[in-house]
Write a protein that holds these residues in place. Structure first.
Motif, PDB file in Angstrom:
ATOM      1  N   ARG A  58       3.530 -11.254 -12.526  1.00 24.18           N
ATOM      2  CA  ARG A  58       4.797 -12.151 -12.120  1.00 24.18           C
ATOM      3  C   ARG A  58       5.743 -12.313 -13.052  1.00 24.18           C
ATOM      4  NH1 ARG A  58       0.518 -15.881 -10.363  1.00 24.18           N
ATOM      5  NH2 ARG A  58       1.016 -17.102 -12.240  1.00 24.18           N
ATOM      6  N   ALA A  59       5.669 -11.985 -14.457  1.00 27.15           N
ATOM      7  CA  ALA A  59       6.790 -12.379 -15.364  1.00 27.15           C
ATOM      8  C   ALA A  59       7.397 -10.775 -15.388  1.00 27.15           C
ATOM      9  CB  ALA A  59       6.084 -12.233 -16.643  1.00 27.15           C
ATOM     10  N   LEU A  60       6.504  -9.811 -15.222  1.00 26.84           N
ATOM     11  CA  LEU A  60       6.990  -8.334 -15.232  1.00 26.84           C
ATOM     12  C   LEU A  60       8.027  -8.219 -13.729  1.00 26.84           C
ATOM     13  CD1 LEU A  60       3.887  -6.406 -16.043  1.00 26.84           C
ATOM     14  CD2 LEU A  60       6.013  -6.645 -17.622  1.00 26.84           C
ATOM     15  N   ILE A  61       7.619  -8.728 -12.905  1.00 29.37           N
ATOM     16  CA  ILE A  61       8.488  -8.607 -11.943  1.00 29.37           C
ATOM     17  C   ILE A  61       9.880  -9.219 -11.808  1.00 29.37           C
ATOM     18  CG2 ILE A  61       8.666  -9.127  -9.280  1.00 29.37           C
ATOM     19  CD1 ILE A  61       5.624  -8.335  -9.207  1.00 29.37           C
ATOM     20  N   GLU A  62       9.759 -10.691 -12.296  1.00 25.48           N
ATOM     21  CA  GLU A  62      10.662 -11.615 -12.341  1.00 25.48           C
ATOM     22  C   GLU A  62      11.905 -11.327 -13.402  1.00 25.48           C
ATOM     23  OE1 GLU A  62       9.084 -15.544 -10.028  1.00 25.48           O
ATOM     24  OE2 GLU A  62       8.645 -15.244 -12.009  1.00 25.48           O
ATOM     25  N   LYS A  63      11.099 -10.953 -14.652  1.00 26.49           N
ATOM     26  CA  LYS A  63      12.097 -10.787 -15.750  1.00 26.49           C
ATOM     27  C   LYS A  63      12.305  -9.344 -16.186  1.00 26.49           C
ATOM     28  CE  LYS A  63      10.217 -15.185 -17.697  1.00 26.49           C
ATOM     29  NZ  LYS A  63      11.144 -16.129 -17.296  1.00 26.49           N
ATOM     30  N   LYS A  64      11.221  -8.567 -15.582  1.00 24.07           N
ATOM     31  CA  LYS A  64      11.408  -7.017 -16.056  1.00 24.07           C
ATOM     32  C   LYS A  64      12.002  -6.154 -14.909  1.00 24.07           C
ATOM     33  CE  LYS A  64      10.896  -6.805 -20.742  1.00 24.07           C
ATOM     34  NZ  LYS A  64      11.699  -6.162 -21.617  1.00 24.07           N
ATOM     35  N   GLY A  65      11.957  -6.857 -13.682  1.00 26.98           N
ATOM     36  CA  GLY A  65      12.450  -6.018 -12.560  1.00 26.98           C
ATOM     37  C   GLY A  65      11.246  -4.913 -12.239  1.00 26.98           C
ATOM     38  N   PHE A  66      10.127  -5.045 -12.415  1.00 25.39           N
ATOM     39  CA  PHE A  66       9.177  -4.119 -11.908  1.00 25.39           C
ATOM     40  C   PHE A  66       9.048  -4.140 -10.243  1.00 25.39           C
ATOM     41  CE2 PHE A  66       8.368  -3.653 -16.397  1.00 25.39           C
ATOM     42  CZ  PHE A  66       7.575  -2.509 -16.459  1.00 25.39           C
ATOM     43  N   SER A  67       8.904  -2.981  -9.811  1.00 23.21           N
ATOM     44  CA  SER A  67       9.048  -2.899  -8.465  1.00 23.21           C
ATOM     45  C   SER A  67       7.784  -2.553  -7.635  1.00 23.21           C
ATOM     46  CB  SER A  67      10.171  -1.940  -7.963  1.00 23.21           C
ATOM     47  OG  SER A  67       9.633  -0.435  -8.496  1.00 23.21           O
ATOM     48  N   PHE A  68       6.654  -2.310  -8.298  1.00 23.77           N
ATOM     49  CA  PHE A  68       5.397  -2.054  -7.450  1.00 23.77           C
ATOM     50  C   PHE A  68       4.492  -2.343  -8.397  1.00 23.77           C
ATOM     51  CE2 PHE A  68       5.974   2.308  -8.536  1.00 23.77           C
ATOM     52  CZ  PHE A  68       4.551   2.747  -8.764  1.00 23.77           C
ATOM     53  N   VAL A  69       3.220  -2.770  -7.702  1.00 20.09           N
ATOM     54  CA  VAL A  69       1.930  -3.117  -8.288  1.00 20.09           C
ATOM     55  C   VAL A  69       1.031  -2.016  -7.953  1.00 20.09           C
ATOM     56  CG1 VAL A  69       0.157  -4.630  -8.832  1.00 20.09           C
ATOM     57  CG2 VAL A  69       2.331  -5.442  -8.770  1.00 20.09           C
ATOM     58  N   ALA A  70       0.385  -1.508  -8.757  1.00 19.19           N
ATOM     59  CA  ALA A  70      -0.671  -0.388  -8.142  1.00 19.19           C
ATOM     60  C   ALA A  70      -1.984  -0.803  -8.990  1.00 19.19           C
ATOM     61  CB  ALA A  70      -0.344   0.946  -8.929  1.00 19.19           C
ATOM     62  N   ILE A  71      -3.092  -0.859  -8.083  1.00 18.20           N
ATOM     63  CA  ILE A  71      -4.387  -1.404  -8.472  1.00 18.20           C
ATOM     64  C   ILE A  71      -5.506  -0.263  -8.461  1.00 18.20           C
ATOM     65  CG2 ILE A  71      -3.754  -3.828  -7.594  1.00 18.20           C
ATOM     66  CD1 ILE A  71      -5.939  -3.100  -5.274  1.00 18.20           C
ATOM     67  N   GLU A  72      -6.678  -0.438  -9.275  1.00 13.65           N
ATOM     68  CA  GLU A  72      -7.654   0.193  -8.998  1.00 13.65           C
ATOM     69  C   GLU A  72      -8.390   0.225  -7.711  1.00 13.65           C
ATOM     70  OE1 GLU A  72     -12.104   1.216 -11.016  1.00 13.65           O
ATOM     71  OE2 GLU A  72     -10.679  -0.299 -11.940  1.00 13.65           O
ATOM     72  N   GLY A  73      -7.880   0.752  -6.735  1.00 14.25           N
ATOM     73  CA  GLY A  73      -8.246   0.383  -5.139  1.00 14.25           C
ATOM     74  C   GLY A  73      -7.802   1.581  -4.318  1.00 14.25           C
ATOM     75  N   ASP A  74      -8.327   1.648  -3.108  1.00 11.34           N
ATOM     76  CA  ASP A  74      -8.056   2.647  -2.318  1.00 11.34           C
ATOM     77  C   ASP A  74      -6.548   2.378  -1.645  1.00 11.34           C
ATOM     78  OD1 ASP A  74     -10.634   4.105  -2.813  1.00 11.34           O
ATOM     79  OD2 ASP A  74     -11.544   2.899  -1.123  1.00 11.34           O
ATOM     80  N   TRP A  75      -5.914   3.646  -1.426  1.00 10.14           N
ATOM     81  CA  TRP A  75      -4.738   3.723  -0.965  1.00 10.14           C
ATOM     82  C   TRP A  75      -4.617   2.851   0.632  1.00 10.14           C
ATOM     83  CZ3 TRP A  75       0.429   4.912  -2.421  1.00 10.14           C
ATOM     84  CH2 TRP A  75       1.197   4.867  -1.315  1.00 10.14           C
ATOM     85  N   PRO A  76      -5.576   3.363   1.566  1.00  9.10           N
ATOM     86  CA  PRO A  76      -5.226   2.674   2.641  1.00  9.10           C
ATOM     87  C   PRO A  76      -5.726   1.346   2.749  1.00  9.10           C
ATOM     88  CG  PRO A  76      -6.908   4.782   2.898  1.00  9.10           C
ATOM     89  CD  PRO A  76      -6.543   4.399   1.373  1.00  9.10           C
ATOM     90  N   ASP A  77      -6.593   0.688   1.956  1.00  6.11           N
ATOM     91  CA  ASP A  77      -6.808  -0.735   1.811  1.00  6.11           C
ATOM     92  C   ASP A  77      -5.795  -1.568   1.351  1.00  6.11           C
ATOM     93  OD1 ASP A  77      -9.229   0.053   2.777  1.00  6.11           O
ATOM     94  OD2 ASP A  77     -10.406  -0.475   1.030  1.00  6.11           O
ATOM     95  N   ALA A  78      -5.208  -0.963   0.127  1.00  8.48           N
ATOM     96  CA  ALA A  78      -3.842  -1.402  -0.515  1.00  8.48           C
ATOM     97  C   ALA A  78      -2.697  -1.519   0.450  1.00  8.48           C
ATOM     98  CB  ALA A  78      -3.527  -0.805  -1.885  1.00  8.48           C
ATOM     99  N   ALA A  79      -2.953  -0.491   1.325  1.00  4.89           N
ATOM    100  CA  ALA A  79      -1.594  -0.293   2.326  1.00  4.89           C
ATOM    101  C   ALA A  79      -1.418  -1.537   3.076  1.00  4.89           C
ATOM    102  CB  ALA A  79      -1.479   0.984   2.992  1.00  4.89           C
ATOM    103  N   ARG A  80      -2.809  -2.019   3.455  1.00  4.84           N
ATOM    104  CA  ARG A  80      -2.773  -3.157   4.354  1.00  4.84           C
ATOM    105  C   ARG A  80      -2.119  -4.271   3.616  1.00  4.84           C
ATOM    106  NH1 ARG A  80      -8.124  -4.666   7.622  1.00  4.84           N
ATOM    107  NH2 ARG A  80      -6.472  -6.101   8.529  1.00  4.84           N
ATOM    108  N   ILE A  81      -2.417  -4.461   2.477  1.00  8.02           N
ATOM    109  CA  ILE A  81      -1.895  -5.707   1.680  1.00  8.02           C
ATOM    110  C   ILE A  81      -0.279  -5.458   1.636  1.00  8.02           C
ATOM    111  CG2 ILE A  81      -2.028  -6.826  -0.280  1.00  8.02           C
ATOM    112  CD1 ILE A  81      -4.380  -6.967   1.300  1.00  8.02           C
ATOM    113  N   ASP A  82       0.191  -4.244   1.282  1.00 13.92           N
ATOM    114  CA  ASP A  82       1.432  -3.783   1.147  1.00 13.92           C
ATOM    115  C   ASP A  82       2.199  -4.049   2.461  1.00 13.92           C
ATOM    116  OD1 ASP A  82       3.884  -2.478  -0.480  1.00 13.92           O
ATOM    117  OD2 ASP A  82       3.635  -1.085   1.230  1.00 13.92           O
ATOM    118  N   ASN A  83       1.818  -3.869   3.660  1.00 11.44           N
ATOM    119  CA  ASN A  83       2.359  -4.345   4.820  1.00 11.44           C
ATOM    120  C   ASN A  83       2.494  -5.817   4.777  1.00 11.44           C
ATOM    121  OD1 ASN A  83       2.559  -1.562   5.699  1.00 11.44           O
ATOM    122  ND2 ASN A  83       0.649  -1.612   6.510  1.00 11.44           N
ATOM    123  N   TYR A  84       1.579  -6.383   4.479  1.00 10.86           N
ATOM    124  CA  TYR A  84       1.635  -8.158   4.236  1.00 10.86           C
ATOM    125  C   TYR A  84       2.609  -8.485   3.449  1.00 10.86           C
ATOM    126  CZ  TYR A  84       0.103 -12.754   3.751  1.00 10.86           C
ATOM    127  OH  TYR A  84       0.097 -14.204   3.434  1.00 10.86           O
TER     128      TYR A  84
END
Length: 256
Positions: A58-84
């Protein structure tokens, strides 16, 4: 030796009374203008590590302007969360996100709380400033093939037929791709490298026409086609090296 190591760790550590009140200023100063920050944990599934990682993210996003989070998870699964989290209006997927082992790694209360926070954050900013949520793993062979096939009808029947024929090479091994790697190593089965690579290059070759009309959906199809190509190479090389598929417990924040 153990005492010296413990002393060195203690000297380098920064103490805090609670996760929520932890002062992250010195760490953010050290990060500086870095474009990628890797956030690990000492053990999978420990609540405190997940909560601290969310606090840092949260600090990286709010104070440093990071624009995406990438996790050790499958792309299609994370895409569902991204849509949300980005409030995308897309049809629901047929599968349940993060249903593959280890389900508890991402389907837990701590991650859900962060995902809900990210959705609220994105609701307060302009669409161009929204933070995305992506997956880095390449074990979703079946779902990724299905995403590319589902994208194909809009390009015409011929496109879908070509995609089905090319991915048909991997279809017998979707439930256990490691067996595919062994079969190619022993010469019992042909490799599918040419087929899956051709599918990816064809999509990239038509990027100008497709991306203009489909935007995020085209990017999603390309990423899944890239994942299939990388997964095919991974399972072949993994078997050749006689090393079992491994995992790396890392989450990543990055700027686009």
């Amino acid at each position: 030796m153990d005492g010296a190591l413990a002393a060195a760790i203690s000297k380098s550590s920064e103490k805090f009374a609670s996760i929520e009140s932890a002062h992250l200023g010195p760490m953010l100063d050290r990060i500086g203008e870095s474009r990628v920050v890797l956030l690990g944990e000492a053990s999978h599934g420990t609540s405190e590590f997940y909560r601290m990682r969310a606090h840092v993210t949260r600090a990286l996003i709010e104070k440093k302007g990071f624009s995406f989070v990438a996790i050790e998870g499958d792309w299609p699964d994370a895409a569902r969360i991204d849509n949300y989290v980005r409030h995308s209006k897309v049809p629901r997927s047929e599968w349940t996100a993060f249903a593959r082992f280890p389900t508890w790694m991402w389907r837990n209360r701590e991650v859900r709380e962060f995902v809900d926070w990210l959705r609220e954050h994105n609701a307060r900013v302009k669409p161009a400033a929204q933070v995305a949520f992506h997956g880095l793993d390449l074990y979703s062979l079946y779902n990724s093939i299905q995403v590319v096939l589902d994208y194909s009808p809009e390009r015409g029947p011929r496109h879908r037929d070509v995609a089905r024929r090319r991915y048909g090479c991997l279809t017998p091994w979707q439930s256990d791709p490691a067996v595919y790697g062994h079969a190619t190593l022993t010469g019992q089965y042909q490799t599918c490298e040419k087929e899956v690579t051709s599918m990816l290059t064809d999509l990239l070759r038509k990027r100008g026409a497709y991306a203009q009309h489909d935007g995020e959906r085209f990017m999603d199809a390309v990423q899944n086609a890239r994942l299939v190509a990388n997964a095919e190479r991974y399972y072949r090389s993994c078997t050749t090296a006689r090393a079992p598929p491994g995992t790396c417990a890392t989450a990543t924040c990055s700027r686009r």
